[in-house]
Write a protein that holds these residues in place. Structure first.
Motif, PDB file in Angstrom:
ATOM      1  N   MET A  93     -13.824 -29.627  16.919  1.00 48.26           N
ATOM      2  CA  MET A  93     -13.181 -29.985  15.885  1.00 48.26           C
ATOM      3  C   MET A  93     -13.678 -28.939  15.335  1.00 48.26           C
ATOM      4  N   ARG A  94     -14.319 -27.980  14.553  1.00 42.81           N
ATOM      5  CA  ARG A  94     -14.844 -27.067  13.891  1.00 42.81           C
ATOM      6  C   ARG A  94     -14.010 -25.522  13.858  1.00 42.81           C
ATOM      7  N   LYS A  95     -12.882 -25.564  15.183  1.00 44.41           N
ATOM      8  CA  LYS A  95     -11.749 -25.200  15.535  1.00 44.41           C
ATOM      9  C   LYS A  95     -10.479 -25.099  14.791  1.00 44.41           C
ATOM     10  N   GLN A  96     -10.979 -26.962  15.223  1.00 43.69           N
ATOM     11  CA  GLN A  96      -9.455 -27.302  14.175  1.00 43.69           C
ATOM     12  C   GLN A  96      -9.904 -27.446  12.668  1.00 43.69           C
ATOM     13  N   ARG A  97     -10.340 -27.660  12.114  1.00 46.26           N
ATOM     14  CA  ARG A  97     -10.770 -27.114  10.900  1.00 46.26           C
ATOM     15  C   ARG A  97     -10.035 -26.123  10.453  1.00 46.26           C
ATOM     16  N   GLU A  98     -10.909 -24.758  11.401  1.00 49.82           N
ATOM     17  CA  GLU A  98     -10.358 -23.473  10.800  1.00 49.82           C
ATOM     18  C   GLU A  98      -9.409 -22.876  11.070  1.00 49.82           C
ATOM     19  N   ALA A  99      -8.477 -23.675  11.858  1.00 47.10           N
ATOM     20  CA  ALA A  99      -7.183 -23.271  12.083  1.00 47.10           C
ATOM     21  C   ALA A  99      -6.442 -24.245  10.901  1.00 47.10           C
ATOM     22  N   ALA A 100      -6.835 -24.985  10.758  1.00 47.93           N
ATOM     23  CA  ALA A 100      -6.114 -26.031   9.873  1.00 47.93           C
ATOM     24  C   ALA A 100      -5.940 -25.102   8.353  1.00 47.93           C
ATOM     25  N   GLU A 101      -7.004 -24.697   7.906  1.00 48.94           N
ATOM     26  CA  GLU A 101      -7.408 -23.705   6.713  1.00 48.94           C
ATOM     27  C   GLU A 101      -6.510 -22.630   6.981  1.00 48.94           C
ATOM     28  N   LYS A 102      -6.821 -22.236   8.540  1.00 49.33           N
ATOM     29  CA  LYS A 102      -5.193 -20.677   8.517  1.00 49.33           C
ATOM     30  C   LYS A 102      -4.252 -21.379   8.098  1.00 49.33           C
ATOM     31  N   ILE A 103      -3.530 -22.475   8.630  1.00 51.10           N
ATOM     32  CA  ILE A 103      -2.540 -22.979   9.181  1.00 51.10           C
ATOM     33  C   ILE A 103      -1.864 -22.994   6.936  1.00 51.10           C
ATOM     34  N   ARG A 104      -2.638 -23.053   6.672  1.00 50.48           N
ATOM     35  CA  ARG A 104      -2.142 -23.821   4.997  1.00 50.48           C
ATOM     36  C   ARG A 104      -2.128 -22.546   4.816  1.00 50.48           C
ATOM     37  N   ASP A 105      -3.208 -21.463   5.069  1.00 49.27           N
ATOM     38  CA  ASP A 105      -2.934 -20.210   3.938  1.00 49.27           C
ATOM     39  C   ASP A 105      -1.670 -19.594   4.077  1.00 49.27           C
ATOM     40  N   ASP A 106      -1.745 -19.604   5.236  1.00 44.25           N
ATOM     41  CA  ASP A 106      -0.590 -18.811   5.863  1.00 44.25           C
ATOM     42  C   ASP A 106       0.850 -19.123   5.887  1.00 44.25           C
ATOM     43  N   THR A 107       0.548 -20.771   4.913  1.00 48.68           N
ATOM     44  CA  THR A 107       1.849 -21.711   4.157  1.00 48.68           C
ATOM     45  C   THR A 107       2.051 -20.923   3.206  1.00 48.68           C
TER      46      THR A 107
END
Length: 205
Positions: free
Chosen positions: A127-141
């Motif tokens: 779950m913590r990795k998913q939060r980090e991944a979601a943030e990375k997707i937002r930033d890269d978008t």
């Protein structure tokens, strides 16, 4: 080609990050499952047999009990086979049946609770990795949109980051599917412990 990537990245960043945020039990912010988190099975919830006494700790000192508890706790062993083995083991114990039953239950209880804890801790790490991944997707978008809005846009960088976003969202989705599957495991362990406990108690009655 890059336009749909931007749209997909933005949509997944918004929707999936929302799912990550809303999936957690408020009491356990890293818990990703719809099922309420129950950190540990209580002894009273699964055992109505004779008082365990020192069996709660002594089962580890009995190599035969320890090996059997480990074997029967494994989910690869069909539940029906495990129940049959318990019945045969306790019937062979004759005069020592009550003690053997208590030791075996204590071993199963500790072993299966340990399995649950391991699975649940793993889910929270994911779950913590998913939060980090979601943030990375937002930033890269956001970065991709900025690259596309530049005059003139650097098409090579746009394509590179667009492809990266596709992979990031794919990994995010794949991990989410695994989480949904693994969320069922604690319940499966609970059910196994209840069933095996019931088999032991029936033999001791």
């Amino acid at each position: 080609m890059t336009g749909w990537r931007t749209g997909l990245g933005t949509l997944l960043a918004m929707v999936l990050s929302s799912q990550v945020a809303s999936a957690a039990d408020p009491r356990y912010p890293d818990w990703p499952c719809q099922q309420a988190k129950v950190p540990e099975i209580s002894l009273a919830a699964v055992w109505a047999g004779p008082p365990l006494g020192d069996a709660e700790t002594k089962w580890r000192d009995n190599p035969k009990i320890s090996a059997l508890a480990t074997k029967l706790a494994a989910r690869r062993v069909p539940l029906e086979d495990a129940q049959k083995e318990i019945t045969e083991f306790l019937q062979a114990a004759t005069a020592d049946k009550a003690n053997a039953g208590k030791l075996l239950f204590a071993g199963l209880f500790d072993t299966l609770n340990g399995q649950r804890a391991s699975v649940m801790n793993g889910l929270e790490r994911v779950m913590r990795k998913q939060r980090e991944a979601a943030e990375k997707i937002r930033d890269d978008t956001v970065k991709l949109q900025a690259l596309q809005d530049a005059t003139p846009p650097d098409q090579a960088k746009v394509d590179e980051l667009g492809n990266q976003l596709v992979w990031e969202t794919r990994i995010f989705e794949d991990r989410g599917r695994v989480v949904k599957f693994v969320c069922e495991v604690p319940t499966t362990i609970d059910q196994r412990l209840f069933a095996l406990s019931r088999t032991i108690q029936q033999e001791l009655d």
